[in-house]
Structures are given as structure tokens and as C-alpha cells.
Design a protein around this motif. Structure first.
Motif, PDB file in Angstrom:
ATOM      1  N   GLU A 149       4.030  -2.991   4.337  1.00  0.00           N
ATOM      2  CA  GLU A 149       4.317  -1.563   4.233  1.00  0.00           C
ATOM      3  C   GLU A 149       4.104  -1.152   2.785  1.00  0.00           C
ATOM      4  OE1 GLU A 149       8.272  -0.223   4.118  1.00  0.00           O
ATOM      5  OE2 GLU A 149       9.141  -2.182   3.694  1.00  0.00           O
ATOM      6  N   GLY A 150       4.363   0.117   2.505  1.00  0.00           N
ATOM      7  CA  GLY A 150       4.173   0.628   1.156  1.00  0.00           C
ATOM      8  C   GLY A 150       2.848   1.349   1.059  1.00  0.00           C
ATOM      9  N   TRP A 151       2.098   1.092  -0.010  1.00  0.00           N
ATOM     10  CA  TRP A 151       0.814   1.762  -0.226  1.00  0.00           C
ATOM     11  C   TRP A 151      -0.283   0.799   0.218  1.00  0.00           C
ATOM     12  CZ3 TRP A 151       0.201   6.766  -1.548  1.00  0.00           C
ATOM     13  CH2 TRP A 151      -1.071   7.200  -1.926  1.00  0.00           C
ATOM     14  N   ILE A 152      -0.991   1.169   1.282  1.00  0.00           N
ATOM     15  CA  ILE A 152      -2.005   0.311   1.888  1.00  0.00           C
ATOM     16  C   ILE A 152      -3.371   0.956   1.673  1.00  0.00           C
ATOM     17  CG2 ILE A 152      -2.720  -0.873   3.983  1.00  0.00           C
ATOM     18  CD1 ILE A 152       0.145  -1.557   3.283  1.00  0.00           C
ATOM     19  N   THR A 153      -4.304   0.220   1.089  1.00  0.00           N
ATOM     20  CA  THR A 153      -5.643   0.771   0.900  1.00  0.00           C
ATOM     21  C   THR A 153      -6.456   0.618   2.179  1.00  0.00           C
ATOM     22  OG1 THR A 153      -6.382  -1.336  -0.039  1.00  0.00           O
ATOM     23  CG2 THR A 153      -5.668   0.372  -1.570  1.00  0.00           C
ATOM     24  N   VAL A 175      -3.078   4.813   2.632  1.00  0.00           N
ATOM     25  CA  VAL A 175      -1.989   5.391   3.414  1.00  0.00           C
ATOM     26  C   VAL A 175      -0.675   4.857   2.859  1.00  0.00           C
ATOM     27  CG1 VAL A 175      -2.180   3.542   5.156  1.00  0.00           C
ATOM     28  CG2 VAL A 175      -0.949   5.648   5.721  1.00  0.00           C
ATOM     29  N   GLY A 176       0.309   5.742   2.730  1.00  0.00           N
ATOM     30  CA  GLY A 176       1.655   5.348   2.332  1.00  0.00           C
ATOM     31  C   GLY A 176       2.561   5.344   3.545  1.00  0.00           C
ATOM     32  N   VAL A 177       3.139   4.187   3.851  1.00  0.00           N
ATOM     33  CA  VAL A 177       4.103   4.069   4.945  1.00  0.00           C
ATOM     34  C   VAL A 177       5.340   3.355   4.410  1.00  0.00           C
ATOM     35  CG1 VAL A 177       2.517   4.186   6.898  1.00  0.00           C
ATOM     36  CG2 VAL A 177       2.857   1.997   5.749  1.00  0.00           C
ATOM     37  N   GLY A 178       6.527   3.697   4.937  1.00  0.00           N
ATOM     38  CA  GLY A 178       7.719   3.282   4.220  1.00  0.00           C
ATOM     39  C   GLY A 178       8.859   2.665   4.983  1.00  0.00           C
ATOM     40  N   PRO A 180      10.978  -0.442   6.083  1.00  0.00           N
ATOM     41  CA  PRO A 180      12.185   0.296   5.722  1.00  0.00           C
ATOM     42  C   PRO A 180      12.242   0.814   4.267  1.00  0.00           C
ATOM     43  CG  PRO A 180      12.602  -2.052   5.653  1.00  0.00           C
ATOM     44  CD  PRO A 180      11.186  -1.893   6.097  1.00  0.00           C
ATOM     45  N   VAL A 181      11.539   0.162   3.319  1.00  0.00           N
ATOM     46  CA  VAL A 181      11.733   0.532   1.908  1.00  0.00           C
ATOM     47  C   VAL A 181      10.418   0.764   1.158  1.00  0.00           C
ATOM     48  CG1 VAL A 181      13.975  -0.619   1.708  1.00  0.00           C
ATOM     49  CG2 VAL A 181      11.884  -1.920   1.225  1.00  0.00           C
ATOM     50  N   GLY A 182       9.297   0.832   1.875  1.00  0.00           N
ATOM     51  CA  GLY A 182       8.002   0.863   1.209  1.00  0.00           C
ATOM     52  C   GLY A 182       7.691   2.130   0.452  1.00  0.00           C
ATOM     53  N   SER A 183       8.411   3.220   0.710  1.00  0.00           N
ATOM     54  CA  SER A 183       8.116   4.454  -0.013  1.00  0.00           C
ATOM     55  C   SER A 183       8.356   4.318  -1.507  1.00  0.00           C
ATOM     56  CB  SER A 183       8.940   5.617   0.556  1.00  0.00           C
ATOM     57  OG  SER A 183       8.521   5.923   1.869  1.00  0.00           O
ATOM     58  N   MET A 184       9.168   3.340  -1.903  1.00  0.00           N
ATOM     59  CA  MET A 184       9.403   3.169  -3.338  1.00  0.00           C
ATOM     60  C   MET A 184       8.176   2.632  -4.059  1.00  0.00           C
ATOM     61  SD  MET A 184      11.895  -0.155  -3.575  1.00  0.00           S
ATOM     62  CE  MET A 184      11.443  -1.766  -2.924  1.00  0.00           C
ATOM     63  N   THR A 185       7.112   2.270  -3.323  1.00  0.00           N
ATOM     64  CA  THR A 185       5.894   1.825  -3.994  1.00  0.00           C
ATOM     65  C   THR A 185       5.046   2.994  -4.461  1.00  0.00           C
ATOM     66  OG1 THR A 185       4.584   1.719  -1.942  1.00  0.00           O
ATOM     67  CG2 THR A 185       5.799  -0.266  -2.583  1.00  0.00           C
TER      68      THR A 185
END
Length: 489
Positions: A149-153, A175-178, A180-185
């Protein structure tokens, strides 16, 4: 650890400055540090204590060719205690400056924690504005269950500054997906589902690219130097794990449901033909959910179909679910749209309450097939008890491995019992109380906690009160019981 220049003062000078600041602000310090985590049972460092965010304004400039992001986050929050310092969750990325109430603030980094020290203590109840400037190449995170998760190219985006070549389904993107905690990336914040806020997200990208986020597209305007700015507005409260940013070459279509809900879909060109039939049902599914669960809770709906294979899962990002390639079935579309009521509008208080998201969304699939020529919910329920994969290919899974309200660890919050046994809990309530009381309870639950948070304890108390029935056996056996439930229990 990063510090602003003021922290490099010699100790005597720093002490003198502190004494002067204290004298100017009226004596003893009144605030105390906010907690660096909310002690979630599975992600104890997620989120932060001492404040509640009211609004995020994110201004993000992304260069797909080299994967570099420049960001400015303006976070408006209310102090829930006197604060001498507070934390924001942020993974990677270089912080270039922080202000609080338009005054430079000291800050330091430790792991995924950005600790901010305002020039003056914040009073309890004070609404304060924090601005963080940052940049870098955001990265993905690996979750306890092994997913990313997080920021995926996407599409061949470069890493570490190397030149990129478009591969697979087109030009490089992200794509940014979060969950449970990936938005902090990709942006600093209070990254726990219990802290929901309104969002304005502006994405600036090269001309010819689409940039998609949550809510309503307010404007699409030239930004100079061959770039375009897309301004997205989400007025309804949103947990940060439901925020998204999608950048790439997409085919965009818009419309409205019969009841007037705005629709915005973005589909990767290579997935367009395979997505067409399922996405054509989107207006119908939104209207169906509104009849079953109550009024659709947001002003817009839609979907994003990523280049195939980008992710290993679909995600219910608010108003605009993300699919890792063409949705393979109507049921998957139903599942992610049902989350708009259950998970997005009614969000969990902690990650231990995940079954309230996934159990409801899975049961929505069963209700859809029941009303559209497929197995009934009762047949689905029986299939899992019998391991009958002719009815449901997942019926022989480990749905009984643990109670849905008590996953053993963070790697289990998306396990099969959370989905399938969670749905079976709901069907057992329906069996006990009858269709009229059950569907009244479901609609009431969505209305009672609209745009809020709720726990499993909130749900069990509500279900008993709304239906007027003692459901203790259902909770003991199906929701919390460690043994495999059977018929008649």
C-alpha cells in the motif's frame, strides 16, 4: 533526525531564548505533548493524540517521469488539550519547513513520526493551522499480511531518479492507496480511521495526464510550464486511509444516476473493453444500495480502473473505488460501493472493528445476487457451512479460523473470517429477527452513524435495541466464539 536551524543554538543561548519566550507568553507552560499514537490494538503508533483534524488542504505536484513529489499540506485542527507539541504521521519524504498559526515551528523526525513544536503552546479548544512543505519520491509500504500500500507507481514509472519508459498499459503514473496506514507515504496527517476530516486535494501533473482524487472535480486549469492542476473537493468527513490520488493516462467519463448522484470514472485504456459491462451497472448499483441501505452518503460516486496488475486488491477509496484492472464481476463492484455506506460513511473506531466494513460489504454481495437471479443469502450461508464451492468458490476457505470481532493480529484484519463469517453474523441476525426488523436495523445503523465512527460494541448494542431482540447467542457463538459455529446456533 531533522531540525530547524534554531535547534543548533548553543545550549546557553537556547536556554536564554526559552526564558525570553516564556516571559513574553505569560509564565509557566500550559500545554503538554500530544501522544505519538492512539494505541490501536493492531497499529498502536497509527494516529496521534491531542487534536482532531477538521480539514486537509493538499497541494501536490507530481512528475511521473522520475517519480518526484512536491507537496504542501495545510492541516486545520482543533486542540483537544493544551499542546506544547504534537505529532503527524509521515513516512519517508523530506520535510522542508513547518509553520503553526503562520509562525515557524521547530520539528524533528523519528521513524514515521514528525514532531512539531509550535512557537507558542496551543490552548485546549483552539483551532490551529499547520502547514508542512515536503518533497521526495514516495514509496510503497509492506503490510503485515504481505500486501503493498502507500504510493504505488504504474506503467513503468522510474525509481531513484532514473529515466522512465512507458511500459505495460501506457505512460508512467502512480496511485496512492492507504489501508491501513499507507496514506502517510504521500501526506502528513493523523492517520487513524477515528480522525475523519474534509479534504481539498489539488494534483498538478504534466499536460495530457489525468489526475483523479476523491469527491467532486472543482476545476481543471492550466498551471504553466506544460502542466495542469486538478482541484478535488470532498466536503464529507473522510478517514485518511480512504483518500486517493491517481495519476496517469486514463479515459474519463461522467454522468449521473437517476436520483442525481454525480458519476466520475477513470479507466486505464488497456482495461476499457473488459471493464465496460461491469461499470455500466454502476448507476444501478448506487440506486439499489440507496434503497437497501438508505440514501447514498456522498455527493459523487464512480470508479478508477488501474492498469492490470498494479495492486493485488480493490479498495473502497471514498466516492471512487480503485480496481486493480477490470472488475471481474458485478459482485466486486457491489462490494466496493457498499463500503461507501459501511466503512466510509460509518467508519471503524479501530482496526479491530474491520468486520463492520467487510462483513457488511460481503453481505451486500449476497443480497445483490439474491435479488438478481443468483444464490440467495440463505444459500450462501449454507454453502459456507457445507463447504459447497458450487454455490460459492470461497466456501471451503478458512472462514472459521477465528472470530471476526477478534482477529489474532494485524496480519489477520483482512482475513477470510472478517469477510465471510462477518457476513454470516449478519445473516444470523436476519434469521433471528426476520426481514422487516433486519433491514430496518441495517438502514438505521447507516443513518445513526452517518459520517461518523462506530465500534463492534456500538453495533451489538444498537442491533439489540433496534430489533428488540436478545442476540447474545449470536454474539457469543458467531461474532466472538472461537469454535466453528454450526447450524442451529
Amino acid at each position: 533526525m531533522e531540525h530547524r536551524a534554531v535547534l543548533r543554538l548553543a545550549a546557553p543561548a537556547a536556554a536564554a531564548l526559552l526564558a525570553l519566550t516564556t516571559a513574553c507568553t505569560g509564565g509557566a507552560v500550559q500545554g503538554r505533548p500530544g501522544a505519538s499514537g492512539l494505541r490501536d490494538p493492531y497499529f498502536p503508533k497509527a494516529g496521534n493524540g491531542g487534536y482532531q483534524v477538521e480539514h486537509y488542504a493538499l497541494d501536490l505536484d507530481y512528475e511521473p517521469a522520475d517519480g518526484r513529489l512536491r507537496g504542501r499540506a495545510v492541516i486545520t485542527a482543533r486542540a483537544r488539550q493544551g499542546l506544547s507539541s504534537f505529532n503527524l504521521d509521515l513516512s519517508g519524504l523530506k520535510v522542508e519547513g513547518v509553520t503553526v498559526q503562520d509562525r515557524r515551528a521547530r520539528y524533528n523526525r523519528s521513524g514515521n513520526e514528525l514532531t512539531v513544536r509550535p512557537a507558542e503552546d496551543l490552548e485546549k479548544g483552539e483551532v490551529f493551522r499547520t502547514e508542512v512543505s515536503y518533497s521526495g519520491r514516495p514509496k510503497a509500504l509492506s503490510d503485515p499480511d504481505g500486501s503493498e500500500e502507500g504510493w504505488i507507481t504504474t506503467g513503468g514509472a522510474a525509481a531513484d531518479g532514473e529515466a522512465a519508459e512507458g511500459t505495460g498499459d501506457g505512460a508512467p503514473g502512480a496511485v496512492g492507496v492507504g489501508e491501513p496506514v499507507g496514506s502517510m507515504t504521500w501526506f502528513p496527517g493523523n492517520h487513524h480511521p477515528s480522525d475523519k476530516a474534509a479534504y481539498d486535494i489539488t494534483l498538478t501533473v504534466p499536460d495530457g495526464y489525468e489526475a483523479v482524487s476523491n469527491g467532486e472535480l472543482r476545476s481543471r486549469a492550466p498551471a504553466g510550464a506544460g502542466r495542469t492542476a486538478f482541484a478535488w473537493h470532498s466536503p464529507e468527513p473522510m478517514a485518511s486511509y480512504l483518500a486517493t490520488a491517481v495519476i496517469g493516462k486514463y479515459r474519463v467519463s461522467t454522468g449521473r444516476t437517476p436520483s442525481g448522484v454525480g458519476l466520475y470514472t477513470a479507466v486505464s485504456p488497456g482495461e476499457a473493453a473488459r471493464s465496460e459491462d461491469v461499470l455500466a451497472r454502476l448507476p444501478e448499483v448506487v440506486e439499489w444500495g440507496s434503497r437497501r441501505f438508505g440514501p447514498y452518503p456522498f455527493g459523487t460516486a464512480g470508479a478508477v480502473v488501474l492498469p492490470g496488475g498494479t495492486l493485488g486488491y480493490a479498495l473502497e477509496t471514498q466516492t471512487r473505488p480503485v480496481f486493480p484492472g477490470a472488475p471481474g464481476s458485478e459482485e466486486l463492484l457491489v462490494h466496493e460501493l457498499a463500503h461507501q455506506w459501511f466503512g466510509n460513511s460509518v467508519s471503524p473506531k479501530s482496526w479491530k472493528d474491520m468486520w463492520l466494513n467487510e462483513g457488511f460489504a460481503t453481505y451486500a454481495e449476497w443480497l445483490w445476487t439474491e435479488e438478481h437471479g443468483g444464490p440467495t443469502a440463505q444459500e450462501e450461508f449454507d454453502a459456507f457451512l457445507d463447504g459447497d464451492t458450487d454455490v460459492d468458490e470461497n466456501a471451503d476457505s478458512d472462514w472459521d479460523a477465528f472470530p471476526p470481532a477478534a482477529p489474532p493480529g494485524p496480519e489477520d484484519i483482512s482475513g477470510n473470517p472478517v469477510y465471510y463469517r462477518g457476513a454470516m453474523v449478519l445473516h444470523r441476525i436476519r434469521q433471528e429477527v426476520g426481514d422487516g426488523a433486519f433491514f430496518d436495523m441495517v438502514r438505521g445503523w447507516a443513518a445513526e452513524h452517518r459520517h461518523g465512527n462506530a465500534s463492534t460494541a456500538d453495533f451489538t448494542a444498537y442491533a439489540q435495541e433496534r430489533t428488540g431482540r436478545d442476540l447474545k447467542t449470536v454474539w457469543d457463538v458467531w461474532l466472538y466464539g472461537k469454535d466453528r459455529p454450526g447450524r442451529g446456533r
